[in-house]
Design a protein around this motif. Structure first.
Motif, mmCIF file in Angstrom:
data_model
loop_
_atom_site.group_PDB
_atom_site.id
_atom_site.type_symbol
_atom_site.label_atom_id
_atom_site.label_comp_id
_atom_site.label_asym_id
_atom_site.label_seq_id
_atom_site.Cartn_x
_atom_site.Cartn_y
_atom_site.Cartn_z
ATOM 1 N N VAL A 1 16.219 35.801 63.102
ATOM 2 C CA VAL A 1 15.310 35.249 64.356
ATOM 3 C C VAL A 1 15.234 34.394 63.937
ATOM 4 O O VAL A 1 15.202 32.786 64.193
ATOM 5 C CB VAL A 1 13.652 35.750 64.356
ATOM 6 N N GLU A 2 15.296 33.903 62.192
ATOM 7 C CA GLU A 2 14.751 32.891 61.501
ATOM 8 C C GLU A 2 16.036 31.441 61.506
ATOM 9 O O GLU A 2 16.022 30.918 61.859
ATOM 10 C CB GLU A 2 14.381 33.101 60.304
ATOM 11 N N ARG A 3 16.977 32.412 61.794
ATOM 12 C CA ARG A 3 18.588 32.101 62.029
ATOM 13 C C ARG A 3 18.772 31.986 63.228
ATOM 14 O O ARG A 3 19.548 30.363 63.230
ATOM 15 C CB ARG A 3 19.645 33.233 61.284
ATOM 16 N N SER B 1 13.587 39.803 60.794
ATOM 17 C CA SER B 1 13.202 38.703 60.718
ATOM 18 C C SER B 1 14.620 37.886 60.585
ATOM 19 O O SER B 1 13.656 36.335 60.826
ATOM 20 C CB SER B 1 11.994 38.525 60.068
ATOM 21 N N LEU B 2 14.946 37.770 59.763
ATOM 22 C CA LEU B 2 15.850 36.976 59.079
ATOM 23 C C LEU B 2 16.933 36.791 60.275
ATOM 24 O O LEU B 2 17.123 35.311 60.643
ATOM 25 C CB LEU B 2 16.976 37.557 57.949
ATOM 26 N N LEU C 1 16.734 30.135 65.438
ATOM 27 C CA LEU C 1 16.204 29.216 65.399
ATOM 28 C C LEU C 1 16.719 28.431 64.384
ATOM 29 O O LEU C 1 17.355 26.897 64.968
ATOM 30 C CB LEU C 1 14.816 29.164 65.085
ATOM 31 N N HIS C 2 17.111 28.533 63.169
ATOM 32 C CA HIS C 2 17.976 27.527 62.146
ATOM 33 C C HIS C 2 19.233 26.624 63.103
ATOM 34 O O HIS C 2 19.397 25.816 63.008
ATOM 35 C CB HIS C 2 17.852 28.036 61.408
ATOM 36 N N LYS D 1 8.026 27.158 65.864
ATOM 37 C CA LYS D 1 8.327 27.759 64.555
ATOM 38 C C LYS D 1 6.446 27.898 64.437
ATOM 39 O O LYS D 1 6.158 28.488 63.724
ATOM 40 C CB LYS D 1 9.239 27.023 63.458
ATOM 41 N N GLN E 1 10.461 22.723 66.617
ATOM 42 C CA GLN E 1 9.549 23.402 65.402
ATOM 43 C C GLN E 1 8.086 23.560 65.869
ATOM 44 O O GLN E 1 7.189 24.230 65.788
ATOM 45 C CB GLN E 1 9.497 21.223 64.963
ATOM 46 N N MET F 1 4.624 30.992 63.102
ATOM 47 C CA MET F 1 3.939 30.597 61.675
ATOM 48 C C MET F 1 2.235 31.247 61.887
ATOM 49 O O MET F 1 1.854 31.489 60.920
ATOM 50 C CB MET F 1 3.678 29.849 60.719
#
Length: 499
Positions: free
Chosen positions: A34-36, A31-32, A38-39, A61, A58, A65
């Motif tokens: 994938v989040e990084r 999860s982290l 996208l960031h 994202k 965005q 969510m």
């Protein structure tokens, strides 16, 4: 108790801590990551001044969510949902697969054995409802599969949209050499229009490609030609040059060197934000399809023709808009002085709304992604021989249609939309660079504030009628920015500071 726990799965109370910690670590780590990812993708797009693509990210994202929230709801309320018990008769209607007969059960076919495994896995829930002489509304297994399908659908839709825009954008960028050729010629539109050069309309390449005469027969032939032209040479050089000049003469007459190609790319990226998301009406379509996926109806096959027909209709309409522009000029003039100029208008589009075409493209891409996602989900989840999958004679045409839609939409329909959508009565805000848009917004806010102060001053009897000065000042600033945007190259434009 241990035996029962072994069959139905032990709770966290009897699960080794190292297993719990390991599984938790893997899930959180993915999860982290994938989040990084996208960031950093967002930071890269911002550094390249790709604001539309950044906003599209965005949007992705937001969809993730939403999927996370759906997942949370399904997980939290799972035990409650599977304990909703209904009468047995209710569960025997509108089935995707026909209920196995007693003879089939006795023969222990693969389908019944699969159902048997499901019943064994859900013995606890079945026992709960059986005690009431009823059946569970939905099993945990079915709920889990539905959960996976929703996730797969969203991922496939976003992927297909990105692929379509990337390949469509590549096709549009091939037109850049036409724009460069025009820029090198460095012609002045006003001089051309005022020159004594006479252009015979019916000898112009643009008219010869699209004008087929006058009368009902020519109108029918125009639609037929538009239908076939979307598959070959959908946009020619004469189309591009003529539509470009028509746009400039309508929206920025004083800037003949306006970079139309650059504006078109920005407008397409701006529209991409709308296409990548899954709107509420698309979710309604998913629910309707799941409702109509009944055994023997072959809904998954017939529904594939919806995006196919819509795609052909959209491509034909976009080509026909170009044909209408040619007819307008050819029917009014035999010869003109200067260059051939068409007149953009919303009247050429469905419901007088160019944006309606984007809505249809959005629906086409989603429906095609839905078809492909549903196929692979059934294949992986239940196997190729599943009754939900259907017969091969229905599967093959469905896949061919899906590939056809993706290819034609990428290389023909989307590029067509990118240029023909600019033939409306108004232009998009993408005509200005991002920093120019910010500057215009800043000036508008200042003028609004200044107007309010002057209105208050007038109310107190101290001010004069000077409100129009502020508005005209804004208009002057917009005009200056528009001319600057149109006559400078990307390297010559720098962010403005102050007012």
């Amino acid at each position: 108790m241990a035996g029962g726990g072994a069959e139905e799965g032990a709770s966290l109370e009897y699960t080794p801590t190292w297993i719990v910690a390991a599984v938790c670590t893997v899930i959180v780590g993915i999860s982290l990551a994938v989040e990084r990812l996208l960031h950093y993708a967002g930071k890269y797009l911002k550094s390249k001044n790709q604001k539309p693509l950044y906003e599209a990210l965005q949007k992705v994202k937001e969809e993730l969510m939403l999927l996370g929230f759906i997942s949370l709801l399904l997980t939290v309320f799972q035990s409650s949902i599977v304990k909703i018990c209904v009468n047995e008769d209710i569960t025997k209607h509108l089935l995707p697969c026909e209920y196995p007969s007693e003879e089939a059960e006795s023969n222990a076919t693969s389908t019944t054995s699969h159902l048997g495994r499901l019943l064994a896995e859900e013995s606890g829930t079945v026992g709960y409802c059986t005690a009431k002489n009823k059946h569970p509304l939905i099993s945990v297994e079915a709920l889990h599969h539905l959960h996976i399908f929703i996730f797969v659908l969203a991922i496939v839709h976003v992927t297909f949209c990105v692929v379509t825009v990337l390949f469509g954008g590549a096709k549009i960028r091939e037109w850049k050499h036409w724009e460069d050729t025009i820029a090198k010629e460095n012609y002045d539109t006003d001089k051309l229009l005022k020159s004594r050069k006479v252009t015979h309309v019916h000898q112009h390449a643009f008219i010869q490609d699209h004008f087929l005469g006058i009368g009902k027969d020519s109108a029918i032939l125009g639609w037929v030609q538009a239908f076939f032209k979307q598959f070959y040479g959908s946009v020619t050089k004469s189309d591009y040059v003529t539509l470009r000049l028509g746009f400039i003469m309508t929206h920025c007459r004083g800037s003949p060197r306006f970079n139309f190609h650059k504006y078109m790319i920005r407008a397409l990226e701006d529209d991409f934000r709308e296409v990548v998301g899954i709107s509420w009406y698309l979710w309604i379509f998913v629910v309707v399809f799941l409702l109509l996926n009944i055994n023997g109806w072959h809904t998954y096959f017939w529904i594939a023709f919806i995006p196919f027909i819509l795609l052909l209709a959209v491509g034909t309409k976009l080509e026909h808009v170009i044909t209408q522009l040619a007819h307008e000029v050819a029917e009014k003039h035999v010869a003109i002085e200067g260059e051939l100029v068409v007149k953009p208008s919303d009247d050429h589009f469905w419901f007088h709304r160019p944006g309606f075409v984007l809505f249809l493209i959005h629906f086409i891409l989603f429906q095609n992604a839905f078809e492909i996602a549903f196929f692979f989900w059934i294949w992986v989840q239940y196997g190729f021989d599943s009754c939900i999958m259907g017969q091969v004679r229905y599967i093959v045409p469905r896949l061919i249609i899906g590939v056809f839609i993706q290819v034609v939409c990428s290389y023909s329909t989307l590029p067509l939309y990118a240029i023909v959508a600019q033939m409306g009565s108004s232009f998009k805000k993408a005509i200005f660079e991002d920093h120019v848009q910010v500057g215009l917004v800043g000036w508008a806010q200042k003028v609004k504030k200044k107007t309010a102060l002057k209105a208050a001053s007038e109310a107190s009897g101290q001010g004069g009628s000077t409100t129009n000065d502020g508005s005209s000042s804004l208009g002057i600033q917009m005009g200056k920015l528009a001319r600057r945007e149109a006559t400078t190259t990307p390297d010559e434009i720098h962010p403005t500071t102050g007012s």
